[in-house]
Design a protein around this motif. Sequence first.
Motif, PDB file in Angstrom:
ATOM      1  N   ILE A 178       0.864  -1.187   0.000  1.00  0.00           N
ATOM      2  CA  ILE A 178       0.000   0.000   0.000  1.00  0.00           C
ATOM      3  C   ILE A 178       0.893   1.227   0.000  1.00  0.00           C
ATOM      4  O   ILE A 178       1.684   1.438   0.926  1.00  0.00           O
ATOM      5  CB  ILE A 178      -0.940   0.005   1.219  1.00  0.00           C
ATOM      6  N   MET A 179       0.794   2.010  -1.064  1.00  0.00           N
ATOM      7  CA  MET A 179       1.575   3.236  -1.197  1.00  0.00           C
ATOM      8  C   MET A 179       0.750   4.425  -0.707  1.00  0.00           C
ATOM      9  O   MET A 179      -0.231   4.829  -1.348  1.00  0.00           O
ATOM     10  CB  MET A 179       1.978   3.447  -2.656  1.00  0.00           C
ATOM     11  N   VAL A 180       1.119   4.954   0.449  1.00  0.00           N
ATOM     12  CA  VAL A 180       0.470   6.147   0.988  1.00  0.00           C
ATOM     13  C   VAL A 180       1.178   7.348   0.365  1.00  0.00           C
ATOM     14  O   VAL A 180       2.252   7.767   0.803  1.00  0.00           O
ATOM     15  CB  VAL A 180       0.546   6.183   2.522  1.00  0.00           C
ATOM     16  N   ASP A 181       0.573   7.907  -0.671  1.00  0.00           N
ATOM     17  CA  ASP A 181       1.232   8.924  -1.488  1.00  0.00           C
ATOM     18  C   ASP A 181       0.700  10.309  -1.152  1.00  0.00           C
ATOM     19  O   ASP A 181       0.143  11.007  -1.998  1.00  0.00           O
ATOM     20  CB  ASP A 181       1.023   8.605  -2.970  1.00  0.00           C
ATOM     21  N   THR A 182       0.870  10.693   0.101  1.00  0.00           N
ATOM     22  CA  THR A 182       0.385  12.005   0.541  1.00  0.00           C
ATOM     23  C   THR A 182       1.494  12.878   1.110  1.00  0.00           C
ATOM     24  O   THR A 182       1.347  14.094   1.161  1.00  0.00           O
ATOM     25  CB  THR A 182      -0.705  11.857   1.623  1.00  0.00           C
ATOM     26  N   GLY A 183       2.570  12.269   1.585  1.00  0.00           N
ATOM     27  CA  GLY A 183       3.653  13.007   2.206  1.00  0.00           C
ATOM     28  C   GLY A 183       3.343  13.512   3.599  1.00  0.00           C
ATOM     29  O   GLY A 183       4.177  14.175   4.221  1.00  0.00           O
ATOM     30  N   ARG A 184       2.149  13.189   4.120  1.00  0.00           N
ATOM     31  CA  ARG A 184       1.773  13.644   5.463  1.00  0.00           C
ATOM     32  C   ARG A 184       2.048  12.555   6.490  1.00  0.00           C
ATOM     33  O   ARG A 184       1.507  11.440   6.387  1.00  0.00           O
ATOM     34  CB  ARG A 184       0.294  14.033   5.498  1.00  0.00           C
ATOM     35  N   VAL A 185       2.877  12.884   7.464  1.00  0.00           N
ATOM     36  CA  VAL A 185       3.258  11.903   8.485  1.00  0.00           C
ATOM     37  C   VAL A 185       2.034  11.385   9.224  1.00  0.00           C
ATOM     38  O   VAL A 185       1.944  10.192   9.547  1.00  0.00           O
ATOM     39  CB  VAL A 185       4.275  12.526   9.469  1.00  0.00           C
ATOM     40  N   GLU A 186       1.079  12.270   9.473  1.00  0.00           N
ATOM     41  CA  GLU A 186      -0.113  11.832  10.206  1.00  0.00           C
ATOM     42  C   GLU A 186      -0.884  10.761   9.444  1.00  0.00           C
ATOM     43  O   GLU A 186      -1.536   9.887  10.059  1.00  0.00           O
ATOM     44  CB  GLU A 186      -1.030  13.014  10.520  1.00  0.00           C
ATOM     45  N   ASP A 187      -0.798  10.772   8.116  1.00  0.00           N
ATOM     46  CA  ASP A 187      -1.490   9.756   7.323  1.00  0.00           C
ATOM     47  C   ASP A 187      -0.844   8.390   7.472  1.00  0.00           C
ATOM     48  O   ASP A 187      -1.539   7.380   7.648  1.00  0.00           O
ATOM     49  CB  ASP A 187      -1.504  10.153   5.842  1.00  0.00           C
ATOM     50  N   ILE A 188       0.472   8.321   7.420  1.00  0.00           N
ATOM     51  CA  ILE A 188       1.137   7.022   7.560  1.00  0.00           C
ATOM     52  C   ILE A 188       0.947   6.490   8.975  1.00  0.00           C
ATOM     53  O   ILE A 188       0.808   5.269   9.178  1.00  0.00           O
ATOM     54  CB  ILE A 188       2.632   7.105   7.160  1.00  0.00           C
TER      55      ILE A 188
END
Length: 254
Positions: A178-188
């Motif tokens: 799963i590639m979390v492609d947002t760059g936001r630490v809170e998302d990962i």
Amino acid sequence: TADIVAEGTGVISGTKSLIEALQVIGIQPDYITPDGIEVAKGTVIATLSGSPKQIAMAEEFSVGILAKPSGIATAARRAVALAGPNMCIVCGAWKKMPPAIKHTVREAIVCGGAAFRISDKPFVYLDKNIVSMLHGIEATLAAVRGMKESLKCIQIKGWEGDVAEEALLAASHGADIIMVDTGRVEDIQKVNEALNGKGLRSRVRLAFAKGIQIEDIPELTQYGIDILDIGCAILDAPLLDMRLDVRRGGLPWN
């Protein structure tokens, strides 16, 4: 006789291309540092012998062939060192480079110890546009379910809803990466916590991307990221500067 000398510390890349270019003008290097070797400022990277005309011609292209790839390799090596053994550094942005230099950039990434693919196993990458065209995460993963020999890597951005909910949906429908492609630490963080809470974390690898800087890596090692995709911070690395010096009386300038 001339020496190509490093003006800084870094990792060498591009020597195969340099050898091929030198052969065109009739020069076979007396010595050349192998790709992937780290050198210090003042190190002789290569030694060339030829006629004055050949050496003058070599000066026109030799540094250009080595300097930029070596800068990329140096940045990749630094990123890998900061990531440690538990997080894989990938630079997939080579795909955005002009076709004429893609191979050179890929080789430089590898010389630095990073990867240019998100997995070394066969995989299908399901990016945001594929997900849009196939009408959602569940339908996209269903469409590739029969590709049993390939890992399923899907890009999520929180467009269908909460990014953690997207990750749970992807994991429960067969995603392997799963590639979390947002760059936001809170998302990962949210994705990692949500997958752990549902007992799905061990079934997938988590990748993280978008605007990541090399300086961010030490902090990111604490968030359960398996694969960190760094693009511009590696590809936009400064040249590993170097120079070509004709020896004076047969002796190096240094």
